[in-house]
Design a protein around this motif. Structure first.
Motif, PDB file in Angstrom:
ATOM      1  N   ASN A  33      -9.420 -14.112  -1.318  1.00  0.00           N
ATOM      2  CA  ASN A  33      -9.474 -13.079  -0.274  1.00  0.00           C
ATOM      3  C   ASN A  33      -8.126 -12.398  -0.044  1.00  0.00           C
ATOM      4  O   ASN A  33      -7.978 -11.636   0.916  1.00  0.00           O
ATOM      5  N   LEU A  34      -7.169 -12.649  -0.921  1.00  0.00           N
ATOM      6  CA  LEU A  34      -5.817 -12.153  -0.675  1.00  0.00           C
ATOM      7  C   LEU A  34      -5.431 -11.055  -1.663  1.00  0.00           C
ATOM      8  O   LEU A  34      -5.578 -11.209  -2.874  1.00  0.00           O
ATOM      9  N   VAL A  35      -4.941  -9.939  -1.120  1.00  0.00           N
ATOM     10  CA  VAL A  35      -4.389  -8.839  -1.910  1.00  0.00           C
ATOM     11  C   VAL A  35      -2.896  -8.756  -1.617  1.00  0.00           C
ATOM     12  O   VAL A  35      -2.490  -8.713  -0.451  1.00  0.00           O
ATOM     13  N   PHE A  36      -2.064  -8.750  -2.675  1.00  0.00           N
ATOM     14  CA  PHE A  36      -0.619  -8.651  -2.480  1.00  0.00           C
ATOM     15  C   PHE A  36      -0.115  -7.374  -3.132  1.00  0.00           C
ATOM     16  O   PHE A  36      -0.332  -7.138  -4.320  1.00  0.00           O
ATOM     17  N   VAL A  37       0.550  -6.528  -2.324  1.00  0.00           N
ATOM     18  CA  VAL A  37       1.167  -5.299  -2.831  1.00  0.00           C
ATOM     19  C   VAL A  37       2.677  -5.452  -2.698  1.00  0.00           C
ATOM     20  O   VAL A  37       3.202  -5.586  -1.583  1.00  0.00           O
ATOM     21  N   GLY A  38       3.369  -5.469  -3.831  1.00  0.00           N
ATOM     22  CA  GLY A  38       4.822  -5.615  -3.822  1.00  0.00           C
ATOM     23  C   GLY A  38       5.510  -4.278  -3.986  1.00  0.00           C
ATOM     24  O   GLY A  38       5.588  -3.735  -5.088  1.00  0.00           O
ATOM     25  N   ASP A  39       5.992  -3.707  -2.870  1.00  0.00           N
ATOM     26  CA  ASP A  39       6.738  -2.446  -2.934  1.00  0.00           C
ATOM     27  C   ASP A  39       8.146  -2.734  -3.448  1.00  0.00           C
ATOM     28  O   ASP A  39       8.736  -3.764  -3.113  1.00  0.00           O
ATOM     29  N   GLU A  40       8.693  -1.821  -4.245  1.00  0.00           N
ATOM     30  CA  GLU A  40       9.975  -2.061  -4.917  1.00  0.00           C
ATOM     31  C   GLU A  40       9.918  -3.429  -5.599  1.00  0.00           C
ATOM     32  O   GLU A  40      10.766  -4.303  -5.382  1.00  0.00           O
ATOM     33  N   CYS A  41       8.910  -3.615  -6.435  1.00  0.00           N
ATOM     34  CA  CYS A  41       8.594  -4.948  -6.951  1.00  0.00           C
ATOM     35  C   CYS A  41       9.658  -5.499  -7.891  1.00  0.00           C
ATOM     36  O   CYS A  41       9.601  -6.678  -8.259  1.00  0.00           O
ATOM     37  N   HIS A  42      10.647  -4.680  -8.288  1.00  0.00           N
ATOM     38  CA  HIS A  42      11.727  -5.238  -9.112  1.00  0.00           C
ATOM     39  C   HIS A  42      12.496  -6.319  -8.363  1.00  0.00           C
ATOM     40  O   HIS A  42      13.182  -7.134  -8.977  1.00  0.00           O
ATOM     41  N   HIS A  43      12.385  -6.329  -7.028  1.00  0.00           N
ATOM     42  CA  HIS A  43      13.031  -7.392  -6.247  1.00  0.00           C
ATOM     43  C   HIS A  43      12.236  -8.697  -6.301  1.00  0.00           C
ATOM     44  O   HIS A  43      12.766  -9.756  -5.951  1.00  0.00           O
ATOM     45  N   ASN A  44      10.975  -8.629  -6.707  1.00  0.00           N
ATOM     46  CA  ASN A  44      10.132  -9.826  -6.688  1.00  0.00           C
ATOM     47  C   ASN A  44      10.572 -10.881  -7.701  1.00  0.00           C
ATOM     48  O   ASN A  44      10.145 -12.030  -7.607  1.00  0.00           O
ATOM     49  N   GLY A  45      11.371 -10.494  -8.674  1.00  0.00           N
ATOM     50  CA  GLY A  45      11.839 -11.457  -9.660  1.00  0.00           C
ATOM     51  C   GLY A  45      13.142 -12.122  -9.304  1.00  0.00           C
ATOM     52  O   GLY A  45      13.675 -12.919 -10.080  1.00  0.00           O
ATOM     53  N   GLU A  46      13.679 -11.806  -8.138  1.00  0.00           N
ATOM     54  CA  GLU A  46      14.959 -12.384  -7.731  1.00  0.00           C
ATOM     55  C   GLU A  46      14.831 -13.887  -7.509  1.00  0.00           C
ATOM     56  O   GLU A  46      13.790 -14.380  -7.060  1.00  0.00           O
ATOM     57  N   LYS A  47      15.912 -14.587  -7.822  1.00  0.00           N
ATOM     58  CA  LYS A  47      15.929 -16.038  -7.656  1.00  0.00           C
ATOM     59  C   LYS A  47      15.666 -16.395  -6.193  1.00  0.00           C
ATOM     60  O   LYS A  47      16.267 -15.840  -5.280  1.00  0.00           O
ATOM     61  N   GLY A  48      14.754 -17.315  -5.979  1.00  0.00           N
ATOM     62  CA  GLY A  48      14.419 -17.742  -4.633  1.00  0.00           C
ATOM     63  C   GLY A  48      13.216 -17.012  -4.070  1.00  0.00           C
ATOM     64  O   GLY A  48      12.575 -17.489  -3.128  1.00  0.00           O
ATOM     65  N   LEU A  49      12.895 -15.848  -4.631  1.00  0.00           N
ATOM     66  CA  LEU A  49      11.741 -15.107  -4.161  1.00  0.00           C
ATOM     67  C   LEU A  49      10.562 -15.233  -5.114  1.00  0.00           C
ATOM     68  O   LEU A  49       9.407 -15.303  -4.684  1.00  0.00           O
ATOM     69  N   ASP A  50      10.863 -15.296  -6.420  1.00  0.00           N
ATOM     70  CA  ASP A  50       9.779 -15.330  -7.405  1.00  0.00           C
ATOM     71  C   ASP A  50       8.844 -16.522  -7.204  1.00  0.00           C
ATOM     72  O   ASP A  50       7.633 -16.428  -7.434  1.00  0.00           O
ATOM     73  N   SER A  51       9.388 -17.627  -6.740  1.00  0.00           N
ATOM     74  CA  SER A  51       8.557 -18.824  -6.525  1.00  0.00           C
ATOM     75  C   SER A  51       7.772 -18.761  -5.214  1.00  0.00           C
ATOM     76  O   SER A  51       6.913 -19.605  -4.963  1.00  0.00           O
ATOM     77  N   GLY A  61       2.122  -4.264  -8.147  1.00  0.00           N
ATOM     78  CA  GLY A  61       3.552  -4.043  -7.991  1.00  0.00           C
ATOM     79  C   GLY A  61       3.880  -2.569  -8.131  1.00  0.00           C
ATOM     80  O   GLY A  61       3.359  -1.889  -9.018  1.00  0.00           O
ATOM     81  N   LEU A  62       4.754  -2.071  -7.254  1.00  0.00           N
ATOM     82  CA  LEU A  62       5.142  -0.659  -7.255  1.00  0.00           C
ATOM     83  C   LEU A  62       6.651  -0.536  -7.421  1.00  0.00           C
ATOM     84  O   LEU A  62       7.407  -1.189  -6.697  1.00  0.00           O
ATOM     85  N   SER A  63       7.081   0.267  -8.368  1.00  0.00           N
ATOM     86  CA  SER A  63       8.515   0.475  -8.564  1.00  0.00           C
ATOM     87  C   SER A  63       8.747   1.684  -9.449  1.00  0.00           C
ATOM     88  O   SER A  63       8.008   1.902 -10.416  1.00  0.00           O
ATOM     89  N   ALA A  64       9.769   2.472  -9.113  1.00  0.00           N
ATOM     90  CA  ALA A  64      10.168   3.577  -9.984  1.00  0.00           C
ATOM     91  C   ALA A  64      10.846   3.038 -11.235  1.00  0.00           C
ATOM     92  O   ALA A  64      10.816   3.668 -12.299  1.00  0.00           O
TER      93      ALA A  64
END
Length: 357
Positions: A33-51, A61-64
């Motif tokens: 039941n969960l939808v995740f939209v990651g704006d500026e998703c290049h930040h989603n791979g940062e250490k501590g956030l990716d997990s 994921g959205l990113s230019a």
């Protein structure tokens, strides 16, 4: 406790997403039941956030600029989480759809002086040696490598010829409102710099740029990490009201800066990072009722020693940015003879990198 309802939307910044209290709430929602939209998703791979990214069944994921050419680890993480690219909206498509402002593109070749060339060549040699060790499987000190890369980038940002050329250009021009000057984080030699924290005779490039602006009667303000949030807000207010003509900035304008009346940008920072130069271009391509055209001035490093592979590699890297800007420019037909001449003169290799495939 969350109230039971058919639909619930939550907007959260990355810092909050990582917190345990928010993670505990996420666990109460089934992945189905969960939808995740990651704006500026290049930040989603940062250490501590990716997990900490939710195991949502539906992810977008959205990113230019999802990743740059060298960001192989980030590319791997994002493709692992988001699976595949489902759509792409290019600059050319945005131009055709009239959602961005057409722009003129001007390039100014600049080169190293002898001292700068010596430093750049030595750093490049040492960096290549470290990478060779790394790729052969040997352990290296990553901190030392990153420091050398940073020092080399500072050399590129602070070439004297850039500031000489900028001074020449501004001497022939009247001050114009809504103009951005993108400065590098490098330093240049100075006879006396009391603000230098290291005690050496070094001056930040942005100080040289603002000095040139002052000499040519441009009212301006700095927009860097050293200014407080209140100072930045005041500078933006002055900029919008044309109380000042220009803003000189370092990196902090790369994301989140939305002043659509910006008409012109001078790029003295030698960024070959796709995310940085695409974000910077985007700052002045926003649509505005009072703007029909934007102008980009790009200072391109093309050294005369065309036989040296170090400078050939640099020229080819610089031209990746040039071609990215050139391909969507309104004046590309007028620029073509100059582009062809520079490619031939400096033995530049043009290879299209499909980095987002």
């Amino acid at each position: 406790n969350l109230e039971i309802r058919d639909f619930l939307a939550v907007v959260v910044v990355n810092a909050s997403l990582k917190k345990s209290v928010f993670q505990e709430q996420l666990k109460k929602i089934s992945s189905e039941n969960l939808v995740f939209v990651g704006d500026e998703c290049h930040h989603n791979g940062e250490k501590g956030l990716d997990s900490k990214l939710p195991k949502a069944n539906y992810r977008l994921g959205l990113s230019a600029t999802p990743w740059s050419k060298g960001e192989t680890d980030l590319k791997k993480k994002l493709k692992s989480y988001y699976d595949r690219r489902v759509d792409k909206y290019s600059l050319e498509m945005a131009m055709d759809d009239d959602v961005l402002t057409p722009y003129l593109y001007h390039i100014y070749p600049v080169a190293f002086n002898s001292e700068e060339a010596e430093v750049y060549e030595e750093l490049s040699k040492n960096i290549s040696r470290e990478y060779a060790k790394k790729f052969s499987g040997k352990k290296i000190d990553e901190t030392i490598l990153q420091n050398m890369l940073f020092k080399r980038a500072r050399v590129l940002d602070s070439l004297e010829s850039k500031f000489d050329k900028l001074g020449e250009i501004l001497k022939e021009r009247k001050p114009s409102p809504y103009t951005l000057f993108y400065c590098g984080s490098g330093s240049v030699e100075s006879d006396d710099d009391p603000d230098d924290p290291d005690g050496g005779n070094r001056t930040r490039s942005i100080k040289i740029v603002t000095s040139i602006l002052h000499e040519n009667h441009w009212s301006n303000a700095r927009f860097t990490a050293q200014e407080t949030p209140l100072q930045r807000r005041n500078h933006l207010s002055d900029f919008k009201a044309t109380t000042i003509d220009a803003i000189a900035a370092i990196k902090v304008l790369d994301e989140g800066f939305d002043v659509p009346m910006c008409r012109e940008a001078y790029i003295t920072a030698s960024s070959r990072n796709e995310r940085q130069f695409i974000q910077r271009r985007g700052r002045i391509l926003r649509k505005d009722d009072q703007k029909t055209e934007a102008i980009i001035h790009d200072f391109v490093i093309l050294h005369d020693d065309t036989s040296n592979p170090v400078y050939q590699e640099l020229a080819s890297s610089e031209f990746k940015r040039v071609m990215e800007f050139y391909n969507a420019a309104s004046n590309k037909e007028d620029l073509l003879p100059k582009i062809n001449n520079l490619v031939s003169q400096y033995n530049i290799s043009l290879v299209e990198d499909k980095i987002y495939d």
